[in-house]
Design a protein around this motif. Sequence first.
Motif, short mmCIF file in Angstrom:
data_model
loop_
_atom_site.label_atom_id
_atom_site.label_comp_id
_atom_site.label_asym_id
_atom_site.label_seq_id
_atom_site.Cartn_x
_atom_site.Cartn_y
_atom_site.Cartn_z
N SER A 185 0.95 -1.02 0.49
CA SER A 185 -0.17 0.04 -0.40
C SER A 185 0.87 1.56 0.29
CB SER A 185 -0.96 0.09 1.73
OG SER A 185 -1.52 -1.52 1.69
N LEU A 186 0.41 2.39 -1.15
CA LEU A 186 0.93 2.75 -0.76
C LEU A 186 0.97 4.78 -0.85
CD1 LEU A 186 3.11 2.44 -4.17
CD2 LEU A 186 4.05 2.27 -2.33
N LYS A 187 1.22 5.65 -0.15
CA LYS A 187 0.56 6.80 0.43
C LYS A 187 1.13 7.88 -0.12
CE LYS A 187 -1.15 8.90 4.19
NZ LYS A 187 -1.31 8.30 5.47
N GLY A 188 0.53 8.95 -0.61
CA GLY A 188 1.52 10.24 -1.22
C GLY A 188 1.33 10.65 -2.29
N GLU A 189 3.37 10.97 -2.63
CA GLU A 189 3.15 10.95 -4.23
C GLU A 189 4.33 9.90 -4.30
OE1 GLU A 189 4.60 14.89 -5.49
OE2 GLU A 189 2.43 15.92 -4.64
N ILE A 190 4.45 9.85 -5.57
CA ILE A 190 5.48 9.14 -6.54
C ILE A 190 6.09 9.95 -7.10
CG2 ILE A 190 6.40 6.87 -7.32
CD1 ILE A 190 3.21 5.91 -6.35
N GLU A 216 11.49 -11.07 -3.35
CA GLU A 216 12.07 -12.90 -4.14
C GLU A 216 11.17 -13.39 -3.38
OE1 GLU A 216 15.38 -12.90 -1.89
OE2 GLU A 216 15.96 -14.89 -2.18
N GLY A 217 10.73 -14.56 -4.26
CA GLY A 217 9.76 -15.79 -3.93
C GLY A 217 8.27 -14.78 -3.72
N VAL A 218 8.11 -13.88 -3.63
CA VAL A 218 6.74 -13.22 -4.04
C VAL A 218 5.96 -13.58 -5.78
CG1 VAL A 218 5.40 -10.86 -4.52
CG2 VAL A 218 7.64 -11.26 -2.92
N LYS A 219 4.60 -14.37 -5.55
CA LYS A 219 4.35 -15.01 -6.66
C LYS A 219 2.77 -13.61 -7.22
CE LYS A 219 5.67 -19.13 -7.16
NZ LYS A 219 7.09 -19.05 -7.98
N GLU A 220 2.36 -13.15 -5.87
CA GLU A 220 1.61 -12.47 -6.78
C GLU A 220 1.53 -11.44 -5.88
OE1 GLU A 220 -2.60 -13.95 -5.54
OE2 GLU A 220 -1.86 -16.11 -5.34
N LEU A 221 1.96 -9.70 -6.60
CA LEU A 221 1.97 -8.89 -6.34
C LEU A 221 0.93 -8.37 -5.93
CD1 LEU A 221 3.74 -6.93 -4.91
CD2 LEU A 221 5.37 -6.19 -6.66
N GLU A 222 0.20 -7.84 -5.61
CA GLU A 222 -0.88 -6.26 -5.49
C GLU A 222 -0.74 -4.91 -5.29
OE1 GLU A 222 -4.47 -7.39 -3.15
OE2 GLU A 222 -4.62 -5.36 -3.11
N PHE A 223 -0.83 -3.89 -5.57
CA PHE A 223 -0.19 -2.88 -5.18
C PHE A 223 -2.02 -2.07 -4.68
CE2 PHE A 223 3.28 -3.00 -8.02
CZ PHE A 223 4.01 -2.98 -7.14
N ASP A 224 -1.86 -1.39 -4.10
CA ASP A 224 -2.78 -0.99 -3.56
C ASP A 224 -2.34 1.16 -3.77
OD1 ASP A 224 -5.22 1.05 -2.46
OD2 ASP A 224 -5.70 -0.92 -0.93
N LEU A 225 -3.21 1.53 -4.47
CA LEU A 225 -2.74 3.23 -5.11
C LEU A 225 -3.55 4.15 -3.96
CD1 LEU A 225 -0.77 2.04 -6.43
CD2 LEU A 225 -0.77 3.76 -8.48
N SER A 284 2.30 -12.97 -10.89
CA SER A 284 1.81 -12.01 -11.21
C SER A 284 1.66 -10.92 -10.74
CB SER A 284 -0.37 -12.32 -11.54
OG SER A 284 -0.50 -12.46 -9.76
N MET A 285 1.20 -9.16 -11.56
CA MET A 285 1.43 -8.59 -10.32
C MET A 285 -0.55 -7.81 -10.74
SD MET A 285 3.63 -5.21 -11.02
CE MET A 285 3.04 -3.68 -11.77
N VAL A 286 -1.29 -6.81 -9.99
CA VAL A 286 -2.15 -6.28 -9.76
C VAL A 286 -1.74 -4.79 -9.55
CG1 VAL A 286 -3.33 -7.55 -8.27
CG2 VAL A 286 -4.63 -6.14 -10.28
N ILE A 287 -2.18 -3.98 -9.82
CA ILE A 287 -2.77 -2.61 -9.09
C ILE A 287 -4.30 -2.00 -9.15
CG2 ILE A 287 -2.22 -0.19 -9.45
CD1 ILE A 287 0.37 -1.04 -11.76
N ARG A 288 -4.38 -2.27 -7.81
CA ARG A 288 -5.84 -1.63 -7.50
C ARG A 288 -6.07 -0.24 -7.17
NH1 ARG A 288 -6.17 -7.22 -5.81
NH2 ARG A 288 -7.47 -7.85 -7.21
#
Lengths: 105, 578
Positions: free
Chosen positions: A22-27, A44-53, A79-83
């Motif tokens: 989970s990210l907060k603020g400005e990138i 490392e070792g991550v198979k499912e990556l989810e970003f919460d924006l 896999s990767m998903v951005i939500r």
Amino acid sequence: MSAENEGFQISHEKEGNRLKVSLKGEINVDTSREFDAFINDNLEGVKELEFDLKEVDFVSSAGLRVFLNAQNIMDEQGSMVIRNMSEDVKEVFDMTGFSDVMNIE
Amino acid sequence: MKKQGSDIREISSKVKETAMNLGITKVLVYRGRKALRDIDNNSKRAISLSEELLMKLLDENKDTEYGKRYDFAHIGSISEYKEKVPLSVYDDYEPYIKRMVEDDEKNLLTVRPPKHYALSSGSVGVPKHIPVSEEELDIYSKYGTGLCFGVIDKYYRNTTGRSVKPGFGLNLIELKFQDTKHGVPKGAISGNIMKQVKDITKYILTSPWDVINPQGDMDLKYLRARFALEREDVTFLVGAFMTALVDTVDYIRANWEMLCKDIYHGRIDSSIKIPDEQRKVFEQLLCPSPERARKLVKEFRKGFDGILTRIWPDLQFVAGIGTGGFFTYSKKMRRYTGKNIPYNNLTYAASEGLFAAARHAGDTSYVLLPEGGFYEFIPANADDDSTTLTIDQLEEGEEYEIVVTNLSGFYRYRIKDVIRVTGFYNEAPMLQFIYRKSQMLSIQGEKTNEESVRWSIEQFMKDTKLVINDYSVYADTDSEPGHYVFLMEPDTKVPEEKIAGYRDVIEAKMMQANPSYGDKIRTGVLSPMELIFLQNETYQAYRDLMIRKGTSPNQLKPVRVIDTPIKKKFFFTLRERY
């Protein structure tokens, strides 16, 4: 750190091989360094990556590059998903064509 | 005893590597000197060689389908050739090429069978397949790769009295191609040439073969940097364009801590994208190098000005096209190398041929190669674009569109490049690329070319002391009257209150660079220019995205003109926020 960078935060939860970030603020060009380092240190070792924006109000060119880097890594290992992008942030991904190469929900 | 055996094997392998490296360097220098001699000799009789080559090509190909169509058999002079054979563009050859690629038909355009197809972006998204003959590949091999060592050898012999030192090169030219269904390779020509020397690259280049010729997706930026940084004996850096070289050093700048940790431990960071099997192969090549890692850390901590000669004390040259529109990247590279390292701008080439080469280190003009093709020239400002000149009719300082009859079956082919003749090397013209005809901006007939824009930006940087990483121009015709939009990515964010003043500076420079543009601004035919500053890393983001979408890094040229809705949306979205 400038005022624009003060509120930037990265929090994450890991369950097995699933990582939610989970990210907060400005990138922006400054905070993207921290974000990039986080990506390089934690996938490392991550198979499912989810970003919460949900709490991200701006993604700069440098920030887009970090998401692309993460996508490149995850192509190999899962896999990767951005939500939960705000409309403004979603517009940046759409207008630049980055949403064509990423899974955005 | 086991340890001793392993030590002996390691020493023996090291001795072999050193001997092979020395031998290959000597061969490269020998070939380079030969290429230099050939340039010198051929340039002395460029006019007659040119005509002889044309007559030879016509005679050889008189029985091909194209040769019969245009009666090559009865052409006995340059003027008859101009009368009988029309100027051409790719679409004129496309039906023939389709038959060659799909049905392997022979003797259509040339008796010389294609040994390769260079892929170039087509106008409707279907890549153009440009046939390349063996003779054309030989020219690429001789001048595209061989000549460089001759040029640099000459530079060092003139300045230090010694030849090029042996050592290893960081190569950024990507080898990426596949075969047609009839087994002819297609892709970048440089890849074909590199493949011919596959077995010896490990003795002269820092990257292992699987990085030069990657199978599957992997993080090539990391791998190239990783394998080069662990060596101290890097003597040259080579890329197709200066952009790739700068991107690599920028990558090192952003990731040196991780890279140094990996070199210290002899590993590849787990976050680096590499197929599992391939990772094992690479890791077998690595061993911990704590001493090298410590040295690198010490130098990186001092900053990046002049970094490359500090981490690679024997660095001797940088090779990559850095002329014209690449000048902002060459300037940035200078900061990384320091001022004493010679640069070689390689060649002026396209998929349709290698036309000219840099004769000396640092030359920004290229010497036309009469054995590379038969050339004609259309004066850039001529109303009649059907009349062409030959090399003996060119004038210094004038600009011409180049028309080529190449070694692979293209006749009087308009590549749409405009060059300026900057002088003569013996009889051979020396030229600079000025602009692509398709990249010219003209809202009201002012005809602003890439060179005018480049000059304006260069002067703008001098006057304002701003460092501009990259730039583009867009012709906005949505408003009346139309106007130019300049987009620039500065090194650091520009304060909002300074933008108006900077706009005035670039407008004045542009009016000076193109007087026709100036007239149209003064008379209100065009509206005043708009200046937009872009966010940092915008152009890198564009290149990353294009590579992700499948564009070869070898073909990624700077975006000078925003000429598609996709580019417009991309760059206008990433403007700096105020």
